[in-house]
Design a protein around this motif. Structure first.
Motif, PDB file in Angstrom:
ATOM      1  N   MET A 186     -65.984 -36.991 -68.091  1.00 24.70           N
ATOM      2  CA  MET A 186     -66.038 -35.809 -67.217  1.00 24.70           C
ATOM      3  C   MET A 186     -66.777 -34.669 -67.908  1.00 24.70           C
ATOM      4  SD  MET A 186     -62.319 -35.975 -65.352  1.00 24.70           S
ATOM      5  CE  MET A 186     -62.469 -34.338 -64.699  1.00 24.70           C
ATOM      6  N   LEU A 187     -66.482 -34.462 -69.182  1.00 23.74           N
ATOM      7  CA  LEU A 187     -67.146 -33.399 -69.934  1.00 23.74           C
ATOM      8  C   LEU A 187     -68.645 -33.670 -70.043  1.00 23.74           C
ATOM      9  CD1 LEU A 187     -66.810 -30.791 -71.557  1.00 23.74           C
ATOM     10  CD2 LEU A 187     -66.507 -32.210 -73.589  1.00 23.74           C
ATOM     11  N   LEU A 188     -69.012 -34.900 -70.341  1.00 22.01           N
ATOM     12  CA  LEU A 188     -70.427 -35.248 -70.445  1.00 22.01           C
ATOM     13  C   LEU A 188     -71.119 -35.158 -69.086  1.00 22.01           C
ATOM     14  CD1 LEU A 188     -70.209 -38.247 -72.920  1.00 22.01           C
ATOM     15  CD2 LEU A 188     -71.111 -35.966 -73.391  1.00 22.01           C
ATOM     16  N   SER A 189     -70.429 -35.569 -68.020  1.00 22.69           N
ATOM     17  CA  SER A 189     -71.001 -35.469 -66.671  1.00 22.69           C
ATOM     18  C   SER A 189     -71.227 -34.015 -66.293  1.00 22.69           C
ATOM     19  CB  SER A 189     -70.074 -36.129 -65.650  1.00 22.69           C
ATOM     20  OG  SER A 189     -69.955 -37.488 -65.922  1.00 22.69           O
ATOM     21  N   PHE A 190     -70.264 -33.176 -66.590  1.00 17.93           N
ATOM     22  CA  PHE A 190     -70.393 -31.748 -66.305  1.00 17.93           C
ATOM     23  C   PHE A 190     -71.557 -31.160 -67.100  1.00 17.93           C
ATOM     24  CE2 PHE A 190     -69.395 -27.315 -67.387  1.00 17.93           C
ATOM     25  CZ  PHE A 190     -69.393 -26.778 -66.117  1.00 17.93           C
ATOM     26  N   LEU A 210     -67.645 -43.234 -77.213  1.00 17.68           N
ATOM     27  CA  LEU A 210     -66.303 -42.689 -76.987  1.00 17.68           C
ATOM     28  C   LEU A 210     -65.453 -43.605 -76.108  1.00 17.68           C
ATOM     29  CD1 LEU A 210     -67.392 -38.999 -76.456  1.00 17.68           C
ATOM     30  CD2 LEU A 210     -66.265 -39.936 -78.473  1.00 17.68           C
ATOM     31  N   ASN A 211     -65.884 -44.849 -75.946  1.00 15.17           N
ATOM     32  CA  ASN A 211     -65.149 -45.867 -75.190  1.00 15.17           C
ATOM     33  C   ASN A 211     -64.889 -45.458 -73.746  1.00 15.17           C
ATOM     34  OD1 ASN A 211     -64.992 -47.684 -77.351  1.00 15.17           O
ATOM     35  ND2 ASN A 211     -63.269 -46.541 -78.205  1.00 15.17           N
ATOM     36  N   PHE A 212     -65.787 -44.719 -73.166  1.00 23.87           N
ATOM     37  CA  PHE A 212     -65.700 -44.322 -71.762  1.00 23.87           C
ATOM     38  C   PHE A 212     -64.376 -43.632 -71.423  1.00 23.87           C
ATOM     39  CE2 PHE A 212     -68.883 -47.665 -71.925  1.00 23.87           C
ATOM     40  CZ  PHE A 212     -69.926 -47.064 -71.247  1.00 23.87           C
ATOM     41  N   ASP A 213     -63.870 -42.854 -72.378  1.00 21.37           N
ATOM     42  CA  ASP A 213     -62.646 -42.083 -72.144  1.00 21.37           C
ATOM     43  C   ASP A 213     -62.892 -41.108 -70.992  1.00 21.37           C
ATOM     44  OD1 ASP A 213     -59.985 -41.118 -72.870  1.00 21.37           O
ATOM     45  OD2 ASP A 213     -61.050 -39.296 -73.536  1.00 21.37           O
ATOM     46  N   ARG A 214     -61.954 -41.017 -70.048  1.00 21.83           N
ATOM     47  CA  ARG A 214     -62.113 -40.219 -68.822  1.00 21.83           C
ATOM     48  C   ARG A 214     -62.444 -38.751 -69.133  1.00 21.83           C
ATOM     49  NH1 ARG A 214     -58.189 -41.111 -64.118  1.00 21.83           N
ATOM     50  NH2 ARG A 214     -59.979 -41.614 -62.882  1.00 21.83           N
ATOM     51  N   PHE A 215     -61.742 -38.145 -70.072  1.00 23.52           N
ATOM     52  CA  PHE A 215     -61.988 -36.733 -70.404  1.00 23.52           C
ATOM     53  C   PHE A 215     -63.428 -36.527 -70.878  1.00 23.52           C
ATOM     54  CE2 PHE A 215     -62.293 -33.539 -73.782  1.00 23.52           C
ATOM     55  CZ  PHE A 215     -62.008 -32.405 -73.043  1.00 23.52           C
ATOM     56  N   TRP A 216     -63.864 -37.393 -71.802  1.00 24.02           N
ATOM     57  CA  TRP A 216     -65.200 -37.244 -72.354  1.00 24.02           C
ATOM     58  C   TRP A 216     -66.274 -37.542 -71.303  1.00 24.02           C
ATOM     59  CZ3 TRP A 216     -65.696 -34.360 -76.312  1.00 24.02           C
ATOM     60  CH2 TRP A 216     -64.686 -34.290 -77.262  1.00 24.02           C
TER      61      TRP A 216
END
Length: 185
Positions: free
Chosen positions: A72-76, A64-70
């Motif tokens: 954060m979602l993956l980290s959560f 996902l090209n290290f997109d910030r939203f994704w």
């Protein structure tokens, strides 16, 4: 009273000599503690599983090209998975205890364990016998003393539940019966 300070009891229609007796009623704290011990034994499997999930999360982030939203979602999601993993033994212990209460109609029946030539366990109308040679390990926990046998089972004892003999004497007795096992203090 039998010879050498042993007590006689009726055990499934036959008399048997024993040196130690432990009577306990399983508590929710003991059940949770047991499940935590099981999960602790499987630490390698759990670490591999968590590492695999982390690698998948990193791979997904890369795709996902290290997109910030994704990210954060993956980290959560990863944090939630980790917390669930940490809380699972307690949840499973509570669930198992509730199932036992349902099975015994909301009142736990005391379990009597007799230690003589063999270990005899009585619970309601059930009897189980364990030979000392089949004990694989003994584990000391906060609320229980666990004796694992070769069957997929464990015998939990209450260290304060000895009505015949003492807990310290029992540990020495186990050391004499199984000098090859590590008997914890």
């Amino acid at each position: 009273m039998g010879a050498a300070g042993t007590r006689r009891t009726m055990c499934k229609e036959h008399a048997m000599e024993y040196q130690f007796e432990n009577i306990y009623t399983l508590s929710q704290a003991q059940m949770i503690e047991y499940y935590k011990a099981i999960y602790k034994q499987n630490t390698k499997i759990n670490i591999v599983g968590l590492a695999f999930c982390l690698i998948l999360l990193l791979y997904a982030a890369f795709i996902l090209n290290f997109d910030r939203f994704w990210l954060m979602l993956l980290s959560f999601s990863g944090a939630l998975l980790f917390v669930q993993h940490i809380k699972r033994p307690e949840k499973e212990g509570k669930r198992a205890y509730t199932q036992l209460l349902e099975y015994y109609d909301s009142s736990m029946i005391p379990t009597s364990v007799y230690f003589g030539e063999k270990i005899t366990i009585h619970n309601q109308d059930q009897t189980r016998v364990i030979e000392y040679r089949k004990i694989e390990k003994v584990v000391s926990m906060k609320y229980s003393y666990a004796i694992y046998d070769k069957k997929p089972g464990v015998l939990l004892l209450d260290p304060n539940g000895f009505t015949k003999g003492s807990f310290e004497g029992f540990k020495q007795f186990l050391r004499e019966k199984r000098p090859d096992l590590k008997i914890p203090e």
